[in-house]
Design a protein around this motif. Structure first.
Motif, PDB file in Angstrom:
ATOM      1  N   GLN A 187      26.730 -22.825  14.722  1.00 45.83           N
ATOM      2  CA  GLN A 187      26.452 -23.409  13.410  1.00 45.83           C
ATOM      3  C   GLN A 187      26.729 -24.919  13.416  1.00 45.83           C
ATOM      4  OE1 GLN A 187      25.287 -21.919  10.473  1.00 45.83           O
ATOM      5  NE2 GLN A 187      25.301 -24.002   9.654  1.00 45.83           N
ATOM      6  N   ASP A 188      25.800 -25.700  12.925  1.00 44.01           N
ATOM      7  CA  ASP A 188      25.919 -27.164  12.800  1.00 44.01           C
ATOM      8  C   ASP A 188      25.853 -27.901  14.133  1.00 44.01           C
ATOM      9  OD1 ASP A 188      26.211 -26.896  10.027  1.00 44.01           O
ATOM     10  OD2 ASP A 188      28.384 -26.702  10.188  1.00 44.01           O
TER      11      ASP A 188
ATOM     12  N   MET B 101      23.824 -13.179  11.949  1.00 44.18           N
ATOM     13  CA  MET B 101      23.690 -14.570  11.486  1.00 44.18           C
ATOM     14  C   MET B 101      23.991 -15.508  12.647  1.00 44.18           C
ATOM     15  SD  MET B 101      27.037 -14.083   9.078  1.00 44.18           S
ATOM     16  CE  MET B 101      28.292 -12.966   9.751  1.00 44.18           C
ATOM     17  N   ILE B 102      23.734 -16.779  12.434  1.00 44.01           N
ATOM     18  CA  ILE B 102      24.045 -17.786  13.460  1.00 44.01           C
ATOM     19  C   ILE B 102      25.524 -17.672  13.836  1.00 44.01           C
ATOM     20  CG2 ILE B 102      24.272 -20.291  13.856  1.00 44.01           C
ATOM     21  CD1 ILE B 102      21.363 -19.379  13.860  1.00 44.01           C
ATOM     22  N   HIS B 103      25.799 -17.680  15.135  1.00 44.00           N
ATOM     23  CA  HIS B 103      27.190 -17.570  15.589  1.00 44.00           C
ATOM     24  C   HIS B 103      27.980 -18.791  15.123  1.00 44.00           C
ATOM     25  CE1 HIS B 103      30.650 -17.249  18.257  1.00 44.00           C
ATOM     26  NE2 HIS B 103      30.308 -15.981  18.409  1.00 44.00           N
ATOM     27  N   PRO B 104      29.223 -18.599  14.720  1.00 41.34           N
ATOM     28  CA  PRO B 104      29.988 -19.759  14.209  1.00 41.34           C
ATOM     29  C   PRO B 104      30.114 -20.894  15.219  1.00 41.34           C
ATOM     30  CG  PRO B 104      31.380 -17.777  14.359  1.00 41.34           C
ATOM     31  CD  PRO B 104      29.971 -17.342  14.540  1.00 41.34           C
TER      32      PRO B 104
ATOM     33  N   TYR C 161      14.051 -18.655   7.266  1.00 43.73           N
ATOM     34  CA  TYR C 161      14.365 -17.213   7.273  1.00 43.73           C
ATOM     35  C   TYR C 161      13.078 -16.413   7.102  1.00 43.73           C
ATOM     36  CZ  TYR C 161      19.547 -17.569   7.065  1.00 43.73           C
ATOM     37  OH  TYR C 161      20.877 -17.788   7.341  1.00 43.73           O
TER      38      TYR C 161
ATOM     39  N   ASN D 118      19.712 -22.476  11.414  1.00 50.49           N
ATOM     40  CA  ASN D 118      20.036 -21.979  10.062  1.00 50.49           C
ATOM     41  C   ASN D 118      19.319 -22.751   8.957  1.00 50.49           C
ATOM     42  OD1 ASN D 118      21.234 -20.147   8.368  1.00 50.49           O
ATOM     43  ND2 ASN D 118      23.322 -20.869   8.638  1.00 50.49           N
TER      44      ASN D 118
ATOM     45  N   TYR E 168      28.273   0.460   6.579  1.00 44.58           N
ATOM     46  CA  TYR E 168      29.534   0.908   7.188  1.00 44.58           C
ATOM     47  C   TYR E 168      30.554   1.194   6.091  1.00 44.58           C
ATOM     48  CZ  TYR E 168      27.316  -1.606  11.099  1.00 44.58           C
ATOM     49  OH  TYR E 168      26.430  -2.075  12.044  1.00 44.58           O
TER      50      TYR E 168
ATOM     51  N   LEU F 291      26.012 -13.795  15.651  1.00 50.03           N
ATOM     52  CA  LEU F 291      27.086 -12.831  15.426  1.00 50.03           C
ATOM     53  C   LEU F 291      26.494 -11.754  14.535  1.00 50.03           C
ATOM     54  CD1 LEU F 291      30.174 -12.247  15.758  1.00 50.03           C
ATOM     55  CD2 LEU F 291      30.454 -13.339  13.517  1.00 50.03           C
TER      56      LEU F 291
ATOM     57  N   ALA G 135      28.461 -17.862   9.205  1.00 50.41           N
ATOM     58  CA  ALA G 135      29.361 -16.825   9.725  1.00 50.41           C
ATOM     59  C   ALA G 135      30.814 -17.101   9.359  1.00 50.41           C
ATOM     60  CB  ALA G 135      29.195 -16.717  11.243  1.00 50.41           C
TER      61      ALA G 135
ATOM     62  N   GLU H 128      14.999  -5.904   8.757  1.00 50.75           N
ATOM     63  CA  GLU H 128      16.235  -6.255   8.038  1.00 50.75           C
ATOM     64  C   GLU H 128      17.165  -7.055   8.963  1.00 50.75           C
ATOM     65  OE1 GLU H 128      19.050  -5.393   4.690  1.00 50.75           O
ATOM     66  OE2 GLU H 128      16.904  -5.012   4.895  1.00 50.75           O
ATOM     67  N   LEU H 129      17.717  -8.135   8.412  1.00 52.02           N
ATOM     68  CA  LEU H 129      18.643  -8.983   9.163  1.00 52.02           C
ATOM     69  C   LEU H 129      19.859  -8.186   9.656  1.00 52.02           C
ATOM     70  CD1 LEU H 129      18.114 -12.051   9.326  1.00 52.02           C
ATOM     71  CD2 LEU H 129      19.742 -12.363   7.467  1.00 52.02           C
ATOM     72  N   LEU H 130      20.196  -8.366  10.930  1.00 47.77           N
ATOM     73  CA  LEU H 130      21.367  -7.675  11.482  1.00 47.77           C
ATOM     74  C   LEU H 130      22.498  -8.633  11.821  1.00 47.77           C
ATOM     75  CD1 LEU H 130      19.805  -5.025  13.911  1.00 47.77           C
ATOM     76  CD2 LEU H 130      20.852  -4.652  11.661  1.00 47.77           C
TER      77      LEU H 130
ATOM     78  N   ASP I 259      16.600  -5.231  12.426  1.00 43.79           N
ATOM     79  CA  ASP I 259      16.362  -3.820  12.728  1.00 43.79           C
ATOM     80  C   ASP I 259      14.868  -3.528  12.657  1.00 43.79           C
ATOM     81  OD1 ASP I 259      15.608  -3.410  10.105  1.00 43.79           O
ATOM     82  OD2 ASP I 259      17.420  -2.334   9.536  1.00 43.79           O
TER      83      ASP I 259
ATOM     84  N   PHE J 277      26.417  -8.462  12.024  1.00 41.76           N
ATOM     85  CA  PHE J 277      27.316  -8.041  10.948  1.00 41.76           C
ATOM     86  C   PHE J 277      28.337  -7.020  11.468  1.00 41.76           C
ATOM     87  CE2 PHE J 277      23.336  -9.061   8.443  1.00 41.76           C
ATOM     88  CZ  PHE J 277      23.790 -10.313   8.082  1.00 41.76           C
ATOM     89  N   ALA J 278      27.976  -6.310  12.523  1.00 37.74           N
ATOM     90  CA  ALA J 278      28.915  -5.364  13.139  1.00 37.74           C
ATOM     91  C   ALA J 278      29.996  -6.092  13.929  1.00 37.74           C
ATOM     92  CB  ALA J 278      28.160  -4.391  14.033  1.00 37.74           C
TER      93      ALA J 278
END
Lengths: 294, 294
Positions: free
Chosen positions: A237-238, A231-234, A278, A273, B31, A252, B177, A227-229, A223, A254-255
């Motif tokens: 990841q890896d 994370m790495i999409h599942p 970070y 990741n 939220y 992905l 995630a 601020e982090l909104l 934002d 947090f919303a």
């Protein structure tokens, strides 16, 4: 290579919370026979002892960004890592009695990068050695951080010959025996190659080398306050070194919303990741797969 | 339960580098509808903001060992976490306007513990809730840190009702995630159960609960100076909650020797290779599998 290698440095703990390299170096210091080779002297080296003492990546500044030519000469440096970089420059480069001809720098990552050679230049000797390691262990990958005209400030910048090896996935401040052993085997393979080079009995290598060439870094969604909104999409990841196509998910939020990769060509993400990135604003690095002629 | 729950705390960031709980709490603060339930107020809480600001487990002392009854009243406390524990005691226990009836404390671990409920007491309500979570998600395990007469000093010690949830394997300072989503689903299941308890429409639970009861901790092999001599054996790495039999390997020394488990009964190791426990002298915790009647 015009002249023989006299001294080879194996550095660990350039980042103080990357234990694999640190305890490999400590093992080699305790059992020097393991890394002794007939034609050169091996120097195991704890690069950032202060950071290891506090079990953190660095005390005041990331040591592995302090080796820029301008900074190595600067008389205004005051921070621990800046001074340590100057000290390492004196030891490994400037002082003829302790100067080294090759630097292997051991790192770990929380990204699923297996065993990755990180090139800081495309010196033919380094490329052939990387190709040899790839042939010895098919899990080895080669990432090139080399960008002509852009100094990186890595420890490996001190020496034309050598590179880093990145080991992962592993949490900071831990050891994993499987990765420890894989890295150790690779180091022995590398030392044997250097010894063969000195004795001019180099084994043949493949005519080409696959490298993952650095393109750019991508930050997390944030934002306006940083601020982090998300994370790495599942799905990502890896998946280091797997192709990422336009439209594939990167993040992905947090919303609960997916954010897609919007580039227009297939790329190969790495350092997905990585915990230490970070704070650097790096969620992953995008690379391009290339084939280099040797 | 004799009286209804009025306020339920969801704490994250009791350790400042355990991001999953921190960003779940931030999500719930952003939220609030997500954690709103008809019969009680949910209070998302960042437990150690100073530690999160510096991205470390703690600033001066592990907050999750600061909740011993004697320390909460001590006027001699000066360290940040000691004072923060006293402040949390005032907010969550002493002040009638903000007092909570249930605390869920979210943690992460580098050990492969999946989703683990950590009990600090065997209150029947907590046991039934744990059994309900196990039924809702078969990957949930229940570790009991409860040792009668031995105060633990955990945040959860502030409140008879509630427990911690440990989430792993995940590196410190990162989000995954998949684990984030699994933990979030579990929190919603828990909040729904608390709401059903308040409305006296509790769903039935199994008549028994499998728990892993704390036995003791085991340190790494070390030399006379406290220097690490080995690491978790590759056969044991990631095998949290799997049976460990007498004679099974625990460690692999850097010299290459296996060190076996010499106990005389089968136990169930957890917190295998937890990064934060290196400094505590804990390589793993041994537990005993038990069946509790509900």
């Amino acid at each position: 290579m015009s002249r023989k290698l006299q001294r080879v440095a194996i550095a660990g703990g350039t980042h103080g919370n990357e234990f694999t390299g640190i305890y490999l170096v400590k093992k080699f210091q305790r059992y020097p026979n393991l890394v002794r080779r007939p034609s050169f002297k091996t120097v195991p080296l704890l690069a950032n002892p202060q950071a290891f003492a506090i079990q953190r990546r660095y005390a005041e500044k990331d040591l592995n960004r302090c080796f820029l030519p301008t900074e190595l000469q600067a008389s205004t440096s005051t921070r621990y890592e800046e001074l340590r970089a100057q000290e390492l420059y004196q030891t490994l480069v400037a002082n003829p009695a302790s100067k080294v001809d090759f630097i292997l720098d051991l790192h770990t990552t929380t990204a699923n990068m297996g065993l990755t050679v990180i090139l800081v230049n495309h010196h033919p000797f380094n490329l052939r050695l990387a190709a040899y390691l790839c042939a010895a262990n098919s899990a080895v990958r080669v990432y090139s951080a080399y960008q002509p005209g852009k100094p990186l400030g890595f420890l490996n910048s001190l020496c034309e010959l050598g590179f880093a090896i990145e080991i992962g996935a592993i949490a900071q401040g831990t050891l994993r025996a499987d990765l420890f052993q894989q890295a150790e085997v690779l180091i022995h393979t590398l030392l044997d190659y250097l010894d063969a080079a000195n004795r001019e009995v180099l084994p043949p290598v493949a005519p080409t080398l696959t490298t993952y060439q650095h393109l750019k870094t991508v930050d997390y969604p944030k934002d306006e306050h940083g601020e982090l909104l998300g994370m790495i999409h599942p799905h990502l990841q890896d998946q280091d070194y797997q192709p990422l196509h336009p439209g594939d998910p990167l993040f992905l939020t947090f919303a609960g919303d997916a954010i897609a990769y919007t580039g227009n060509s297939t790329v190969y993400p790495i350092f997905i990741n990585e915990a230490a990135y970070y704070e650097k604003g790096i969620a992953l690095c995008l690379t391009e797969r290339q084939t280099l002629e040797l």
